[in-house]
Design a protein around this motif. Structure first.
Motif, mmCIF file in Angstrom:
data_model
loop_
_atom_site.group_PDB
_atom_site.id
_atom_site.type_symbol
_atom_site.label_atom_id
_atom_site.label_comp_id
_atom_site.label_asym_id
_atom_site.label_seq_id
_atom_site.Cartn_x
_atom_site.Cartn_y
_atom_site.Cartn_z
ATOM 1 N N TRP A 138 25.031 35.190 53.563
ATOM 2 C CA TRP A 138 26.233 35.004 52.746
ATOM 3 C C TRP A 138 27.385 35.858 53.259
ATOM 4 C CZ3 TRP A 138 29.355 38.212 49.892
ATOM 5 C CH2 TRP A 138 30.254 37.580 49.014
ATOM 6 N N GLN A 139 28.585 35.275 53.248
ATOM 7 C CA GLN A 139 29.793 36.012 53.622
ATOM 8 C C GLN A 139 30.926 35.644 52.659
ATOM 9 O OE1 GLN A 139 30.115 38.421 55.533
ATOM 10 N NE2 GLN A 139 28.777 38.286 57.311
ATOM 11 N N PRO A 140 31.827 36.590 52.360
ATOM 12 C CA PRO A 140 32.901 36.352 51.389
ATOM 13 C C PRO A 140 34.071 35.564 51.968
ATOM 14 C CG PRO A 140 33.054 38.588 52.207
ATOM 15 C CD PRO A 140 31.801 37.996 52.827
ATOM 16 N N THR A 141 33.797 34.359 52.459
ATOM 17 C CA THR A 141 34.885 33.523 52.982
ATOM 18 C C THR A 141 35.795 33.009 51.871
ATOM 19 O OG1 THR A 141 33.267 31.706 52.962
ATOM 20 C CG2 THR A 141 33.716 32.771 55.086
ATOM 21 N N PHE A 142 35.391 33.208 50.609
ATOM 22 C CA PHE A 142 36.203 32.756 49.488
ATOM 23 C C PHE A 142 37.397 33.670 49.214
ATOM 24 C CE2 PHE A 142 33.944 36.163 47.537
ATOM 25 C CZ PHE A 142 34.699 36.562 46.434
ATOM 26 N N ALA A 143 37.411 34.859 49.795
ATOM 27 C CA ALA A 143 38.404 35.882 49.436
ATOM 28 C C ALA A 143 39.860 35.398 49.495
ATOM 29 C CB ALA A 143 38.214 37.120 50.318
ATOM 30 N N PRO A 144 40.272 34.606 50.503
ATOM 31 C CA PRO A 144 41.692 34.211 50.544
ATOM 32 C C PRO A 144 42.160 33.424 49.341
ATOM 33 C CG PRO A 144 40.628 33.779 52.652
ATOM 34 C CD PRO A 144 39.542 34.126 51.688
ATOM 35 N N ILE A 145 41.276 32.614 48.734
ATOM 36 C CA ILE A 145 41.747 31.684 47.709
ATOM 37 C C ILE A 145 41.903 32.337 46.341
ATOM 38 C CG2 ILE A 145 40.624 29.818 48.953
ATOM 39 C CD1 ILE A 145 38.557 29.658 46.771
ATOM 40 N N VAL A 146 41.462 33.580 46.176
ATOM 41 C CA VAL A 146 41.638 34.267 44.898
ATOM 42 C C VAL A 146 42.414 35.564 45.076
ATOM 43 C CG1 VAL A 146 39.594 33.274 43.810
ATOM 44 C CG2 VAL A 146 39.363 35.357 45.166
ATOM 45 N N SER A 147 43.150 35.667 46.159
ATOM 46 C CA SER A 147 43.908 36.899 46.384
ATOM 47 C C SER A 147 45.249 36.589 47.046
ATOM 48 C CB SER A 147 43.077 37.890 47.220
ATOM 49 O OG SER A 147 42.670 37.316 48.459
ATOM 50 N N VAL A 148 45.328 36.754 48.345
ATOM 51 C CA VAL A 148 46.612 36.695 49.041
ATOM 52 C C VAL A 148 47.255 35.309 48.965
ATOM 53 C CG1 VAL A 148 47.698 36.833 51.323
ATOM 54 C CG2 VAL A 148 46.110 38.625 50.579
ATOM 55 N N CYS A 149 46.487 34.260 49.214
ATOM 56 C CA CYS A 149 47.079 32.912 49.276
ATOM 57 C C CYS A 149 47.834 32.533 48.000
ATOM 58 C CB CYS A 149 46.005 31.878 49.590
ATOM 59 S SG CYS A 149 45.308 32.005 51.249
ATOM 60 N N PRO A 150 47.185 32.521 46.844
ATOM 61 C CA PRO A 150 47.931 32.149 45.644
ATOM 62 C C PRO A 150 48.944 33.204 45.218
ATOM 63 C CG PRO A 150 45.700 32.809 45.066
ATOM 64 C CD PRO A 150 45.756 32.755 46.564
ATOM 65 N N ALA A 151 48.650 34.470 45.458
ATOM 66 C CA ALA A 151 49.559 35.528 45.008
ATOM 67 C C ALA A 151 50.907 35.455 45.719
ATOM 68 C CB ALA A 151 48.924 36.900 45.240
ATOM 69 N N VAL A 152 50.905 35.170 47.006
ATOM 70 C CA VAL A 152 52.165 35.073 47.751
ATOM 71 C C VAL A 152 52.994 33.896 47.231
ATOM 72 C CG1 VAL A 152 53.177 34.595 50.017
ATOM 73 C CG2 VAL A 152 51.309 36.235 49.806
ATOM 74 N N VAL A 153 52.346 32.772 46.952
ATOM 75 C CA VAL A 153 53.074 31.616 46.421
ATOM 76 C C VAL A 153 53.661 31.947 45.054
ATOM 77 C CG1 VAL A 153 52.849 29.240 45.610
ATOM 78 C CG2 VAL A 153 51.726 29.947 47.732
ATOM 79 N N MET A 154 52.888 32.588 44.196
ATOM 80 C CA MET A 154 53.391 32.927 42.873
ATOM 81 C C MET A 154 54.500 33.963 42.945
ATOM 82 S SD MET A 154 51.702 30.889 41.025
ATOM 83 C CE MET A 154 52.176 31.449 39.403
ATOM 84 N N MET A 155 54.466 34.818 43.953
ATOM 85 C CA MET A 155 55.478 35.871 44.075
ATOM 86 C C MET A 155 56.751 35.370 44.727
ATOM 87 S SD MET A 155 55.413 39.236 43.361
ATOM 88 C CE MET A 155 57.062 39.381 42.700
ATOM 89 N N TYR A 156 56.640 34.427 45.672
ATOM 90 C CA TYR A 156 57.808 33.996 46.444
ATOM 91 C C TYR A 156 58.238 32.566 46.156
ATOM 92 C CZ TYR A 156 57.847 38.278 49.164
ATOM 93 O OH TYR A 156 57.946 39.597 49.538
ATOM 94 N N GLY A 157 57.498 31.835 45.355
ATOM 95 C CA GLY A 157 57.936 30.510 44.949
ATOM 96 C C GLY A 157 57.432 29.403 45.850
#
Length: 398
Positions: A138-157
């Motif tokens: 097992w590896q945490p390949t899910f990390a981008p989809i619950v952190s940086v990816c959505p957060a940047v969109v929510m922060m910058y539009g």
């Protein structure tokens, strides 16, 4: 003196309003808690009967790589089941397209298409570059989809530049940092991998937003969106179960009760077909779900006044950190569930809010939310370990 008196009066008034919210919602909170316990009990009975009746044939999953990708969609909830991921995505889009009166809480503040694009890019990049590591476990390949990816969109539009930038930053920062933390820290030390996951999200978030401030094509940060209860009135009793359900999708930045219902529908399908398909084959899904439901209910009830004041409060933080980790580590007994619910629901949201509010300009407060996940998980597991050691010590005296 008058200024000080005015501040004291305002503080007392807010405290009274918060108590009023709790009292108004207490009957619904108790009812929802009883329903949550009933759901967990019923699932336990059904699971026992399914497993006792003989070998479970399971169900045919798609190809390995597609299974990993769709499983990553609900990895943050500790489910990692393909039907749950499909149900979450389908229900999220239905909520986005639905009529205003029927769509519930405003999913992603209307930015779902751009958030989805960023997540697709980030998750695709993570699997394309780092997917080979999953053949070793097992590896945490899910990390981008619950952190940086959505957060940047929510922060910058919205917009192509923002979404693609968010996807690339998530793929090149979140996934490898999480893998390093899990492989080089958690596994050698025997620590739960959640520490590596959330700790790496803090670091990746700080790096990503620091980079965004220096990219010439990125716009100015936008308003994160108005809340749902900002007038100080007591919410409808039905607001509590809706908000508790919506918290199950806050990790993906959806915050939609409809998306949560889709998640649960898919989870139920996968679980009935194979009770050990969810939650890493532990067979503890009934206990995990009970703990998560109770945590969400208690947190939303206790901080309902803060929701009314601020329009948002991170009541979801323990639901995707301490609650499932405690059950997987110490089993699904009621002492474990009780400690996880109380520590997570009462401490986590306030700590997450306190840290998140202190982020520099242009840094999404999710960084504070995941930092609180690290702290409350350490505290909760520490309390449970102490109880375990005390119990062992007392048993040796008899």
């Amino acid at each position: 003196m008058r200024v000080v008196e005015s501040i004291e009066i305002d503080v007392l008034a807010r405290a009274r309003r918060r108590r009023g919210h709790r009292l108004a919602l207490l009957p619904m909170a108790v009812g929802c808690a009883l329903v949550a316990v009933g759901i967990g009990w019923a699932m336990g009975v059904v699971q026992e009967r399914i497993t006792r009746s003989g070998p479970v044939p399971g169900w045919v999953e798609p190809s390995g790589r597609l299974t990993w990708v769709l499983g990553d969609v609900t990895e943050a909830q500790f489910y990692a089941v393909v039907p749950a991921g499909v149900g979450l995505i389908v229900a999220a889009w239905l909520a986005h397209w639905g009529r205003v009166r029927l769509r519930g809480f405003h999913i992603c503040h209307g930015r779902l298409p751009w958030l989805f694009l960023a997540v697709a890019v980030g998750l695709g990049l993570a699997h394309a570059v780092w997917g080979w590591t999953r053949f070793g476990g097992w590896q945490p390949t899910f990390a981008p989809i619950v952190s940086v990816c959505p957060a940047v969109v929510m922060m910058y539009g919205s917009g192509w530049r923002v979404s693609l930038t968010a996807g690339v930053l998530g793929g090149v920062l979140s996934a490898p940092l999480a893998m390093v933390a899990v492989d080089l820290m958690c596994r050698p030390l025997g620590a739960p991998v959640v520490f590596g996951n959330v700790g790496s999200m803090v670091v990746a978030g700080l790096l990503a937003f620091a980079v965004c401030r220096r990219l010439p094509w990125m716009p100015e940060p936008v308003d994160l969106g108005a809340g749902h209860l900002d007038d100080g009135r007591h919410p409808s009793p039905w607001w509590l179960p809706r908000r508790a359900l919506a918290d199950f999708t806050e990790a993906q930045f959806y915050g939609s009760e409809w998306a949560a219902l889709g998640l649960f529908a898919g989870l139920l399908v996968g679980w009935l077909a194979d009770p050990r398909a969810a939650s890493y084959g532990s067979g503890l899904l009934p206990q995990i779900l009970t703990t998560q439901l109770l945590t969400a209910i208690v947190a939303v009830w206790w901080y309902s006044g803060r929701w009314s004041e601020h329009g948002f409060y991170p009541t979801f933080v323990s639901l995707v950190s301490l609650a499932p980790t405690a059950v997987l580590t110490f089993g699904g007994g009621w002492p474990t569930i009780t400690v996880a619910v109380l520590v997570g629901a009462l401490l986590g949201p306030a700590l997450g809010w306190w840290i998140g509010r202190r982020m520099p300009y242009g840094f999404h407060p999710f960084i504070g939310f995941v930092a609180s996940m690290f702290v409350i998980t350490a505290v909760g597991l520490g309390v449970l370990k102490t109880i375990q050691l005390v119990g062992l010590a007392l048993s040796t005296l008899h």
